[in-house]
Design a protein around this motif. Structure first.
Motif, mmCIF file in Angstrom:
data_model
loop_
_atom_site.group_PDB
_atom_site.id
_atom_site.type_symbol
_atom_site.label_atom_id
_atom_site.label_comp_id
_atom_site.label_asym_id
_atom_site.label_seq_id
_atom_site.Cartn_x
_atom_site.Cartn_y
_atom_site.Cartn_z
ATOM 1 N N VAL A 27 -140.715 105.599 44.748
ATOM 2 C CA VAL A 27 -141.736 106.278 45.639
ATOM 3 C C VAL A 27 -140.967 107.562 46.241
ATOM 4 O O VAL A 27 -141.887 108.157 47.117
ATOM 5 C CB VAL A 27 -142.305 105.278 46.674
ATOM 6 N N GLY A 28 -140.007 108.144 45.978
ATOM 7 C CA GLY A 28 -139.265 109.025 46.665
ATOM 8 C C GLY A 28 -139.235 108.705 48.175
ATOM 9 O O GLY A 28 -138.852 107.918 48.655
ATOM 10 N N SER A 29 -139.588 109.880 48.761
ATOM 11 C CA SER A 29 -139.553 109.443 50.479
ATOM 12 C C SER A 29 -141.061 109.048 50.852
ATOM 13 O O SER A 29 -141.916 109.902 51.307
ATOM 14 C CB SER A 29 -139.263 111.266 51.031
ATOM 15 N N GLY A 30 -141.354 107.858 50.266
ATOM 16 C CA GLY A 30 -142.543 107.334 50.719
ATOM 17 C C GLY A 30 -142.704 106.099 51.076
ATOM 18 O O GLY A 30 -141.725 105.489 51.677
ATOM 19 N N LYS A 31 -143.842 105.437 51.000
ATOM 20 C CA LYS A 31 -143.953 104.299 51.894
ATOM 21 C C LYS A 31 -144.576 103.187 50.712
ATOM 22 O O LYS A 31 -145.306 103.466 49.771
ATOM 23 C CB LYS A 31 -144.997 104.143 52.722
ATOM 24 N N ILE A 32 -144.243 102.076 50.669
ATOM 25 C CA ILE A 32 -144.940 100.907 49.887
ATOM 26 C C ILE A 32 -145.477 99.948 50.902
ATOM 27 O O ILE A 32 -144.876 99.480 51.801
ATOM 28 C CB ILE A 32 -143.802 100.012 49.261
ATOM 29 N N TYR A 50 -138.983 96.367 62.185
ATOM 30 C CA TYR A 50 -138.352 94.933 62.335
ATOM 31 C C TYR A 50 -136.751 95.333 62.129
ATOM 32 O O TYR A 50 -136.114 94.934 62.498
ATOM 33 C CB TYR A 50 -138.836 94.005 61.574
ATOM 34 N N ILE A 51 -136.720 96.209 60.882
ATOM 35 C CA ILE A 51 -135.448 96.433 60.476
ATOM 36 C C ILE A 51 -135.219 97.997 60.009
ATOM 37 O O ILE A 51 -136.354 98.505 59.224
ATOM 38 C CB ILE A 51 -135.009 95.651 59.289
ATOM 39 N N LYS A 52 -134.133 98.417 60.332
ATOM 40 C CA LYS A 52 -133.960 99.950 59.839
ATOM 41 C C LYS A 52 -132.409 99.702 59.114
ATOM 42 O O LYS A 52 -131.537 99.340 59.699
ATOM 43 C CB LYS A 52 -133.840 100.739 61.101
ATOM 44 N N PHE A 53 -132.273 100.509 57.985
ATOM 45 C CA PHE A 53 -131.159 100.606 57.143
ATOM 46 C C PHE A 53 -130.828 102.148 57.389
ATOM 47 O O PHE A 53 -131.571 102.955 56.782
ATOM 48 C CB PHE A 53 -131.384 100.109 55.711
ATOM 49 N N ASP A 54 -129.700 102.454 58.087
ATOM 50 C CA ASP A 54 -129.418 103.800 58.241
ATOM 51 C C ASP A 54 -128.233 104.241 57.694
ATOM 52 O O ASP A 54 -127.273 103.664 57.717
ATOM 53 C CB ASP A 54 -129.373 103.797 59.845
ATOM 54 N N GLY A 55 -128.261 105.283 56.699
ATOM 55 C CA GLY A 55 -127.299 105.666 56.037
ATOM 56 C C GLY A 55 -126.795 107.133 56.550
ATOM 57 O O GLY A 55 -126.304 108.106 55.646
ATOM 58 N N SER A 56 -127.451 107.306 57.628
ATOM 59 C CA SER A 56 -127.480 108.839 57.817
ATOM 60 C C SER A 56 -125.849 109.373 58.528
ATOM 61 O O SER A 56 -125.482 110.493 58.486
ATOM 62 C CB SER A 56 -128.267 109.153 59.225
ATOM 63 N N ASN A 57 -124.951 108.517 58.751
ATOM 64 C CA ASN A 57 -123.591 108.780 59.339
ATOM 65 C C ASN A 57 -122.539 108.082 58.422
ATOM 66 O O ASN A 57 -122.762 107.368 57.631
ATOM 67 C CB ASN A 57 -123.339 108.115 60.767
ATOM 68 N N ALA A 58 -121.350 108.424 58.535
ATOM 69 C CA ALA A 58 -120.299 107.771 57.595
ATOM 70 C C ALA A 58 -120.353 106.388 57.759
ATOM 71 O O ALA A 58 -120.087 105.344 56.923
ATOM 72 C CB ALA A 58 -118.965 108.427 57.990
ATOM 73 N N GLN A 59 -120.593 105.812 59.286
ATOM 74 C CA GLN A 59 -120.579 104.416 59.444
ATOM 75 C C GLN A 59 -121.905 103.902 59.296
ATOM 76 O O GLN A 59 -122.858 104.213 59.916
ATOM 77 C CB GLN A 59 -120.149 104.190 61.024
ATOM 78 N N SER A 75 -132.070 109.380 54.478
ATOM 79 C CA SER A 75 -130.922 108.813 54.891
ATOM 80 C C SER A 75 -131.306 107.598 55.611
ATOM 81 O O SER A 75 -130.125 106.902 56.066
ATOM 82 C CB SER A 75 -130.322 109.818 55.847
ATOM 83 N N SER A 76 -132.231 106.867 55.695
ATOM 84 C CA SER A 76 -132.537 105.690 56.093
ATOM 85 C C SER A 76 -133.991 105.043 55.481
ATOM 86 O O SER A 76 -134.782 105.807 55.183
ATOM 87 C CB SER A 76 -132.832 105.667 57.669
ATOM 88 N N SER A 77 -134.128 103.682 55.908
ATOM 89 C CA SER A 77 -135.261 102.792 55.337
ATOM 90 C C SER A 77 -135.734 102.039 56.362
ATOM 91 O O SER A 77 -134.937 101.288 57.092
ATOM 92 C CB SER A 77 -135.060 102.350 53.874
#
Length: 133
Positions: free
Chosen positions: A47-52, A78-87, A67-69
């Motif tokens: 879905v690229g940068s989109g929504k399901i 409810y939940i954020k998966f963040d990959g925008s930083n090294a941590q 960088s996040s979902s």
């Protein structure tokens, strides 16, 4: 590969599939939107940068960004998966809403429970947290 072009004022579906009773079960419109009344099975679904959406009327969806979902129900994160930083980080209750978090054990009692409204944590079967940690 199939390549199909539609005229600019073409108002019909490019593809349409019907069941044996003539009911429309699959279609692709001129804008590339795909709809199905059955299950869509694929080896990969991008879905690229989109929504399901799970339920669009209630605004329940997974939102994929660079960088996040985000996992949202009724527009609340409810939940954020963040990959925008090294941590990397997984955040529960990203929107500071009144959303509790529960981890259950084999006996179905909460091993760990947070109460967002009171900012308290309960453990070892305590269903209602009574103290700060």
């Amino acid at each position: 590969m199939v390549h199909v072009e539609a005229e600019p004022n073409y108002n019909y579906n490019l593809f349409q599939g019907n069941d044996v009773s003539g009911n429309n079960v699959f279609e692709v419109d001129r804008d590339g939107n795909i709809s199905s009344s059955g299950t869509i099975i694929a080896n990969e679904f991008n879905v690229g940068s989109g929504k399901i959406y799970g339920n669009e009327a209630y605004n329940n969806y997974l939102d994929f960004n660079n960088s996040s979902s985000l996992f949202k129900i009724q527009s609340k994160t409810y939940i954020k998966f963040d990959g925008s930083n090294a941590q990397r980080e997984v955040t529960v209750n990203e929107g500071t809403n009144d959303i509790d978090f529960v981890v259950k054990g084999a006996s179905n009692n909460p091993l760990f429970k947070t109460d967002s409204a009171t900012n308290k944590i309960g453990m070892h079967g305590v269903g209602t947290p009574v103290a700060d940690l």
